[in-house]
Motif scaffolding. Sequence first.
Motif, PDB file in Angstrom:
ATOM      1  N   GLY A   1       0.798  -1.218   0.000  1.00 44.30           N
ATOM      2  CA  GLY A   1       0.000   0.000   0.000  1.00 44.30           C
ATOM      3  C   GLY A   1       0.826   1.261   0.000  1.00 44.30           C
ATOM      4  O   GLY A   1       0.360   2.314  -0.423  1.00 44.30           O
ATOM      5  N   VAL A   2       2.052   1.192   0.488  1.00 48.23           N
ATOM      6  CA  VAL A   2       2.965   2.344   0.496  1.00 48.23           C
ATOM      7  C   VAL A   2       3.935   2.284  -0.676  1.00 48.23           C
ATOM      8  O   VAL A   2       4.028   3.200  -1.487  1.00 48.23           O
ATOM      9  N   GLY A   3       4.670   1.192  -0.782  1.00 50.66           N
ATOM     10  CA  GLY A   3       5.720   1.088  -1.780  1.00 50.66           C
ATOM     11  C   GLY A   3       5.244   1.137  -3.215  1.00 50.66           C
ATOM     12  O   GLY A   3       5.937   1.674  -4.083  1.00 50.66           O
ATOM     13  N   SER A   4       4.058   0.593  -3.492  1.00 49.34           N
ATOM     14  CA  SER A   4       3.572   0.595  -4.877  1.00 49.34           C
ATOM     15  C   SER A   4       3.315   2.013  -5.364  1.00 49.34           C
ATOM     16  O   SER A   4       3.628   2.360  -6.509  1.00 49.34           O
ATOM     17  N   TRP A   5       2.772   2.859  -4.485  1.00 47.67           N
ATOM     18  CA  TRP A   5       2.500   4.246  -4.880  1.00 47.67           C
ATOM     19  C   TRP A   5       3.784   5.046  -4.978  1.00 47.67           C
ATOM     20  O   TRP A   5       3.906   5.946  -5.821  1.00 47.67           O
ATOM     21  N   CYS A   6       4.751   4.740  -4.139  1.00 44.62           N
ATOM     22  CA  CYS A   6       6.044   5.408  -4.222  1.00 44.62           C
ATOM     23  C   CYS A   6       6.701   5.115  -5.565  1.00 44.62           C
ATOM     24  O   CYS A   6       7.159   6.033  -6.261  1.00 44.62           O
ATOM     25  N   ALA A   7       6.747   3.841  -5.938  1.00 46.70           N
ATOM     26  CA  ALA A   7       7.366   3.446  -7.207  1.00 46.70           C
ATOM     27  C   ALA A   7       6.641   4.075  -8.387  1.00 46.70           C
ATOM     28  O   ALA A   7       7.275   4.597  -9.318  1.00 46.70           O
ATOM     29  N   GLU A   8       5.318   4.040  -8.361  1.00 44.37           N
ATOM     30  CA  GLU A   8       4.549   4.606  -9.469  1.00 44.37           C
ATOM     31  C   GLU A   8       4.792   6.108  -9.599  1.00 44.37           C
ATOM     32  O   GLU A   8       4.981   6.632 -10.705  1.00 44.37           O
TER      33      GLU A   8
ATOM     34  N   VAL B   1      11.268  -4.764  -4.808  1.00 48.21           N
ATOM     35  CA  VAL B   1      11.535  -6.004  -4.071  1.00 48.21           C
ATOM     36  C   VAL B   1      10.323  -6.368  -3.232  1.00 48.21           C
ATOM     37  O   VAL B   1       9.864  -5.587  -2.393  1.00 48.21           O
ATOM     38  N   ASP B   2       9.803  -7.566  -3.446  1.00 43.23           N
ATOM     39  CA  ASP B   2       8.669  -8.066  -2.657  1.00 43.23           C
ATOM     40  C   ASP B   2       8.507  -9.542  -2.991  1.00 43.23           C
ATOM     41  O   ASP B   2       8.722  -9.946  -4.134  1.00 43.23           O
ATOM     42  N   CYS B   3       8.103 -10.338  -2.005  1.00 42.16           N
ATOM     43  CA  CYS B   3       7.979 -11.787  -2.243  1.00 42.16           C
ATOM     44  C   CYS B   3       6.531 -12.247  -2.333  1.00 42.16           C
ATOM     45  O   CYS B   3       6.269 -13.436  -2.525  1.00 42.16           O
ATOM     46  N   ASP B   4       5.576 -11.326  -2.210  1.00 43.70           N
ATOM     47  CA  ASP B   4       4.166 -11.707  -2.155  1.00 43.70           C
ATOM     48  C   ASP B   4       3.495 -11.712  -3.519  1.00 43.70           C
ATOM     49  O   ASP B   4       4.034 -11.193  -4.501  1.00 43.70           O
ATOM     50  N   ARG B   5       2.294 -12.296  -3.541  1.00 43.84           N
ATOM     51  CA  ARG B   5       1.409 -12.221  -4.694  1.00 43.84           C
ATOM     52  C   ARG B   5       0.243 -11.285  -4.370  1.00 43.84           C
ATOM     53  O   ARG B   5      -0.080 -11.070  -3.193  1.00 43.84           O
ATOM     54  N   VAL B   6      -0.360 -10.732  -5.389  1.00 43.42           N
ATOM     55  CA  VAL B   6      -1.494  -9.837  -5.202  1.00 43.42           C
ATOM     56  C   VAL B   6      -2.669 -10.626  -4.630  1.00 43.42           C
ATOM     57  O   VAL B   6      -3.044 -11.675  -5.165  1.00 43.42           O
ATOM     58  N   ALA B   7      -3.244 -10.123  -3.546  1.00 45.15           N
ATOM     59  CA  ALA B   7      -4.400 -10.748  -2.901  1.00 45.15           C
ATOM     60  C   ALA B   7      -5.632  -9.863  -3.075  1.00 45.15           C
ATOM     61  O   ALA B   7      -5.513  -8.651  -3.296  1.00 45.15           O
ATOM     62  N   VAL B   8      -6.783 -10.464  -2.949  1.00 44.39           N
ATOM     63  CA  VAL B   8      -8.030  -9.700  -3.065  1.00 44.39           C
ATOM     64  C   VAL B   8      -8.064  -8.565  -2.050  1.00 44.39           C
ATOM     65  O   VAL B   8      -8.518  -7.451  -2.343  1.00 44.39           O
ATOM     66  N   SER B   9      -7.561  -8.831  -0.851  1.00 49.79           N
ATOM     67  CA  SER B   9      -7.579  -7.813   0.208  1.00 49.79           C
ATOM     68  C   SER B   9      -6.652  -6.636  -0.074  1.00 49.79           C
ATOM     69  O   SER B   9      -6.701  -5.619   0.622  1.00 49.79           O
ATOM     70  N   ASN B  10      -5.808  -6.756  -1.113  1.00 52.78           N
ATOM     71  CA  ASN B  10      -4.912  -5.653  -1.493  1.00 52.78           C
ATOM     72  C   ASN B  10      -5.620  -4.597  -2.338  1.00 52.78           C
ATOM     73  O   ASN B  10      -5.120  -3.481  -2.484  1.00 52.78           O
TER      74      ASN B  10
ATOM     75  N   HIS C   1      -6.166   6.146   0.906  1.00 54.34           N
ATOM     76  CA  HIS C   1      -5.835   7.572   0.940  1.00 54.34           C
ATOM     77  C   HIS C   1      -4.747   7.865   1.968  1.00 54.34           C
ATOM     78  O   HIS C   1      -4.081   8.895   1.880  1.00 54.34           O
ATOM     79  N   ILE C   2      -4.511   6.946   2.907  1.00 53.51           N
ATOM     80  CA  ILE C   2      -3.407   7.101   3.852  1.00 53.51           C
ATOM     81  C   ILE C   2      -2.143   6.426   3.327  1.00 53.51           C
ATOM     82  O   ILE C   2      -1.074   7.035   3.264  1.00 53.51           O
ATOM     83  N   THR C   3      -2.248   5.159   2.941  1.00 53.26           N
ATOM     84  CA  THR C   3      -1.052   4.451   2.470  1.00 53.26           C
ATOM     85  C   THR C   3      -0.465   5.118   1.231  1.00 53.26           C
ATOM     86  O   THR C   3       0.751   5.205   1.072  1.00 53.26           O
ATOM     87  N   ALA C   4      -1.347   5.611   0.357  1.00 54.49           N
ATOM     88  CA  ALA C   4      -0.860   6.291  -0.845  1.00 54.49           C
ATOM     89  C   ALA C   4      -0.137   7.584  -0.492  1.00 54.49           C
ATOM     90  O   ALA C   4       0.899   7.909  -1.082  1.00 54.49           O
ATOM     91  N   ILE C   5      -0.659   8.333   0.488  1.00 56.05           N
ATOM     92  CA  ILE C   5       0.011   9.565   0.914  1.00 56.05           C
ATOM     93  C   ILE C   5       1.392   9.239   1.470  1.00 56.05           C
ATOM     94  O   ILE C   5       2.368   9.957   1.209  1.00 56.05           O
ATOM     95  N   PHE C   6       1.499   8.160   2.236  1.00 54.33           N
ATOM     96  CA  PHE C   6       2.816   7.733   2.733  1.00 54.33           C
ATOM     97  C   PHE C   6       3.759   7.487   1.552  1.00 54.33           C
ATOM     98  O   PHE C   6       4.892   7.972   1.534  1.00 54.33           O
ATOM     99  N   GLY C   7       3.302   6.705   0.571  1.00 47.56           N
ATOM    100  CA  GLY C   7       4.146   6.370  -0.570  1.00 47.56           C
ATOM    101  C   GLY C   7       4.488   7.573  -1.425  1.00 47.56           C
ATOM    102  O   GLY C   7       5.631   7.735  -1.858  1.00 47.56           O
ATOM    103  N   LEU C   8       3.509   8.437  -1.660  1.00 50.43           N
ATOM    104  CA  LEU C   8       3.750   9.627  -2.469  1.00 50.43           C
ATOM    105  C   LEU C   8       4.683  10.593  -1.750  1.00 50.43           C
ATOM    106  O   LEU C   8       5.497  11.270  -2.390  1.00 50.43           O
ATOM    107  N   THR C   9       4.591  10.624  -0.431  1.00 49.24           N
ATOM    108  CA  THR C   9       5.491  11.481   0.335  1.00 49.24           C
ATOM    109  C   THR C   9       6.921  10.971   0.244  1.00 49.24           C
ATOM    110  O   THR C   9       7.873  11.757   0.113  1.00 49.24           O
TER     111      THR C   9
END
Length: 258
Positions: free
Chosen positions: A35-42, A55-64, A232-240
């Motif tokens: 929720g943070v890193g994806s928005w930062c990278a984008e 870098v991440d070892c997970d797969r996309v889940a419905v809860s994401n 709207h919170i995790t994205a703000i973290f990543g964008l910041t």
Amino acid sequence: MLTGDEIFSRSRRLLGDNVMERLSRCRVIVFGIGGVGSWCAESLVRTGLKHITVVDCDRVAVSNINRQSIATLDTVGQIKVEAMKSHLLSINPTVEIDARCEVFSAETAGRFDLDGYDYVIDAIDSLKDKALLIELATRSRAKFFSSMGAALKLDPTKVKVAEFWKVKGCPLARALRQRFKKSGMGPKRKFQCVYSDELLRNNAGTDESLVAGYPSGLKPSDKARINGSLMHITAIFGLTLAGLVVENIVAGDAVKIV
């Protein structure tokens, strides 16, 4: 096919040719594509970055889907870094992306040459792995920025930036500092963090004991997997975090551009 001049014309208009050139040559590694890193990278790629490792070892889940830039019904089940790579290439097909499907840990840390990057971004959930990355990144030549806990937040105006030892009201930062003091290890130099001192409770589900911290019987590394969080919170973290990188480049303080 659109050219880089067309895609980044608004970035160039604000930042200027020199900064855009420096941004295009920077090498950035982002640990954790959630929720943070994806928005930062984008954000970095949309601004004009052309060399990024995710870098991440997970797969996309419905809860994401409620908070991660790469998570849609079409990407559920995909390896996160591969979904991130495809998404970033759809923004700029010329960007160089190293998608590494692995966890950063004591066992794998030696595989990452942090000195080979200009910026290291920490968006890791696991307490022990986060602590290790902080220790190693602050000993490297790269500029380092870190995200503290972004779950259990609602108010976007409470998201702040502070030096790690001055972060207040964040249980994750407190747990990290306690870990460092107990171990005698810790960061070699100061670094900036994105954080919020807001702390709410989960209002649904079976984890009623999870209030302002870690529930009994669970590891700190499990916290982000069960606590409620919003885009709207995790994205703000990543964008910041992305903003800190761009501001640093504008200021001319990049450690090493090769």
